[in-house]
Scaffold this active site. Structure first.
Site, PDB file in Angstrom:
ATOM      1  CD  GLU A  41      33.523  35.656  48.292  1.00  0.00           C
ATOM      2  OE1 GLU A  41      34.163  34.809  47.625  1.00  0.00           O
ATOM      3  OE2 GLU A  41      34.050  36.655  48.827  1.00  0.00           O
TER       4      GLU A  41
ATOM      5  CG  ASP B  18      33.716  39.411  47.527  1.00  0.00           C
ATOM      6  OD1 ASP B  18      32.927  39.360  48.487  1.00  0.00           O
ATOM      7  OD2 ASP B  18      34.939  39.324  47.648  1.00  0.00           O
TER       8      ASP B  18
HETATM    9  C1  GRE Z   1      34.944  40.130  51.375  1.00  0.00           C
HETATM   10  O1  GRE Z   1      34.120  39.768  52.212  1.00  0.00           O
HETATM   11  O2  GRE Z   1      35.175  39.424  50.403  1.00  0.00           O
HETATM   12  C2  GRE Z   1      35.659  41.419  51.552  1.00  0.00           C
HETATM   13  C3  GRE Z   1      35.661  42.046  52.791  1.00  0.00           C
HETATM   14  C4  GRE Z   1      36.312  43.250  52.943  1.00  0.00           C
HETATM   15  C5  GRE Z   1      36.962  43.827  51.886  1.00  0.00           C
HETATM   16  C6  GRE Z   1      36.970  43.210  50.649  1.00  0.00           C
HETATM   17  C7  GRE Z   1      36.321  42.003  50.470  1.00  0.00           C
HETATM   18  O3  GRE Z   1      35.026  41.484  53.849  1.00  0.00           O
HETATM   19  O4  GRE Z   1      36.320  41.393  49.289  1.00  0.00           O
HETATM   20 ZN    ZN Z   2      33.576  37.970  50.160  1.00  0.00          ZN
END
Ligand code: GRE
Ligand code: ZN
Length: 326
Positions: free
Chosen positions: A7, A286
Site C-alpha cells: 500500500e 502506507d
Molecule cells: C492513505 O492513502 O492511506 C492516506 C492518505 C492521507 C492520509 C493518510 C493516509 O491518503 O494513510
Molecule cells: Zn494508503
C-alpha cells in the site's frame, strides 16, 4: 527480514493529481511529503534498500480517480496514470509492481481499463479508493452497485486482487462528523468508511456470485477483525433483509486479505491473525503517509513464529500476486 509492501502511494504532476493529498498535512510538512509522493527511484528506493523492503506494489494516492466526477476526465486521467505507473515499473521491474487506478464513474470503460492494465501493461490488479463521485460532486456510487456486475465478472475472470483503499466520506453526507474535523481522514473516518464499504460488498452477495474474488483491506482490516463476530452474532438474530449464503466472518476469512499499512500495533496484528489467519495478512507501510522505517522496524521486531512471520513479510504477497521469491 526481507519484505514486500503493497500500500505504497505515488502522485504525479502531469496530470496534476498530487495536490489531492495536501489537506492531510500541515503547511510545514506538505512540501516534503509532496516530494516523497513524486519520487519513486531515489529516496524511496534508498529506504527500501535500508529496510529490506525488496519489492513494492505502487498505487496512486487517494481519492485519486474516484473524486473526478467528470467521466471523461476520470477515464483520461486513469489511462495516463496507469501508463505512468507501467513506465515506473519498467524502469526497475525487480523492485516495483503497480496496481491500476480505475475510472469507476464509467463501469464499461473501467472494465476496459482494468483489462488493458493487466493484459497490456502488466499491472497486478487494481486499487480503488472507495466510492466514486459520478456526474456531480454529490452523487456517490459504491462498488456493490448493480452497474458493476460486468466489472466484477471481469475481475473474477482476470483473477486479480482489488485493493479497497480508504477515502473520506463527503461532509455533506456525514453529519456525525460535524464540528469534529479531527475525525476525518486516517485517524477515524477512513476506517469506518472503508470497513462499511467492505460489509456492503459482503451483504450484496458479491462473493456468492464470485466465490474466488479477492479484496485487500489495509490498516489491519479497517476495524473489521475486531467486530466481525458481533456483526454476525447480531445479524443471526435480526437479519434486516440480509440474504447471503455465508456469515460475514466467512467472507472475511475467504475473500479478503489484510495488510499492516499504517497500523503498527502488535496486539491488533495478533487479533487479526486470530480472526483471519496468518495466511491472509501481508506487510505494508502506507508510504509516504506513514514512515517506511517505522513500519519496517516494528514488523522486524514483532515476536511471532518464523513461519507465520515469513508469510506476512513476503510469502503471502508472493503467492497472491505470483511474484518471484524475494
Ligand atoms: C492513505 O492513502 O492511506 C492516506 C492518505 C492521507 C492520509 C493518510 C493516509 O491518503 O494513510
Ligand atoms: Zn494508503
Amino acid at each position: 527480514m526481507k519484505k514486500i509492501a503493497l500500500e505504497e502511494h505515488f502522485g504525479a504532476t502531469d496530470p496534476n493529481i498530487v495536490q489531492q493529498s495536501e489537506e492531510h498535512f500541515t503547511p510545514q510538512a506538505w512540501p516534503g511529503r509532496r516530494a516523497e509522493l513524486l519520487d519513486i527511484h531515489e529516496a524511496r528506493l534508498r529506504q527500501m534498500d535500508e529496510l529490506e523492503i525488496e519489492k513494492v506494489i505502487l498505487s496512486l494516492l487517494a481519492p485519486g480517480i474516484q473524486s473526478l466526477h467528470d467521466r471523461t476526465q476520470a477515464v483520461d486521467w486513469a489511462q495516463r496514470l496507469n501508463d505512468y505507473a507501467a513506465d515506473q515499473v519498467a524502469a526497475n521491474p525487480d523492485r516495483f509492481e503497480s496496481f491500476a487506478a480505475l475510472p469507476m464513474q464509467d463501469p464499461y470503460r473501467a472494465t476496459e481499463e482494468l483489462e488493458r492494465s493487466v493484459n497490456d501493461l502488466g499491472l497486478v490488479g487494481a486499487l480503488i479508493n472507495g466510492f466514486s463521485q459520478v456526474g456531480d460532486e454529490d452523487t456517490v456510487v459504491y462498488l456493490d452497485d448493480p452497474r458493476y456486475a460486468e466489472f466484477w465478472a471481469t475481475v473474477a475472470e482476470l483473477d486479480v486482487p482489488v485493493y479497497l483503499h480508504p477515502r473520506d466520506p463527503l461532509a455533506s453526507k456525514s453529519p456525525q462528523y460535524d464540528g469534529h474535523p479531527w475525525l476525518y481522514g486516517s485517524s477515524w473516518a477512513f476506517s469506518v468508511e472503508t470497513g462499511t464499504h467492505a460489509l456492503r460488498l459482503m451483504g450484496s452477495g458479491l462473493f456468492d456470485r464470485h466465490p474466488n474474488l479477492t479484496i485487500i483491506l489495509g490498516h489491519l482490516g479497517e476495524l473489521l477483525p475486531y467486530n466481525i463476530w458481533r456483526t454476525d452474532h447480531r445479524l443471526a438474530v435480526a437479519p434486516r433483509g440480509l440474504d447471503v449464503e455465508h456469515s460475514f466472518g466467512h467472507y472475511l476469512r475467504t475473500n479478503f486479505y489484510l495488510t499492516t499499512s499504517g497500523n503498527f500495533r502488535t496486539p491488533t496484528l495478533l487479533n487479526a491473525i486470530q480472526e483471519v489467519g496468518a495466511d491472509r495478512i501481508m506487510f505494508s507501510a502506507d508510504y509516504p503517509f506513514e514512515s517506511m522505517a517505522e513500519a519496517a522496524t516494528w514488523f522486524d521486531r514483532v515476536e511471532l513464529n518464523d513461519r507465520d512471520k515469513h508469510k506476512i513479510a513476503s510469502g503471502n504477497a508472493q503467492r497472491l500476486f505470483g511474484l518471484s521469491p524475494v
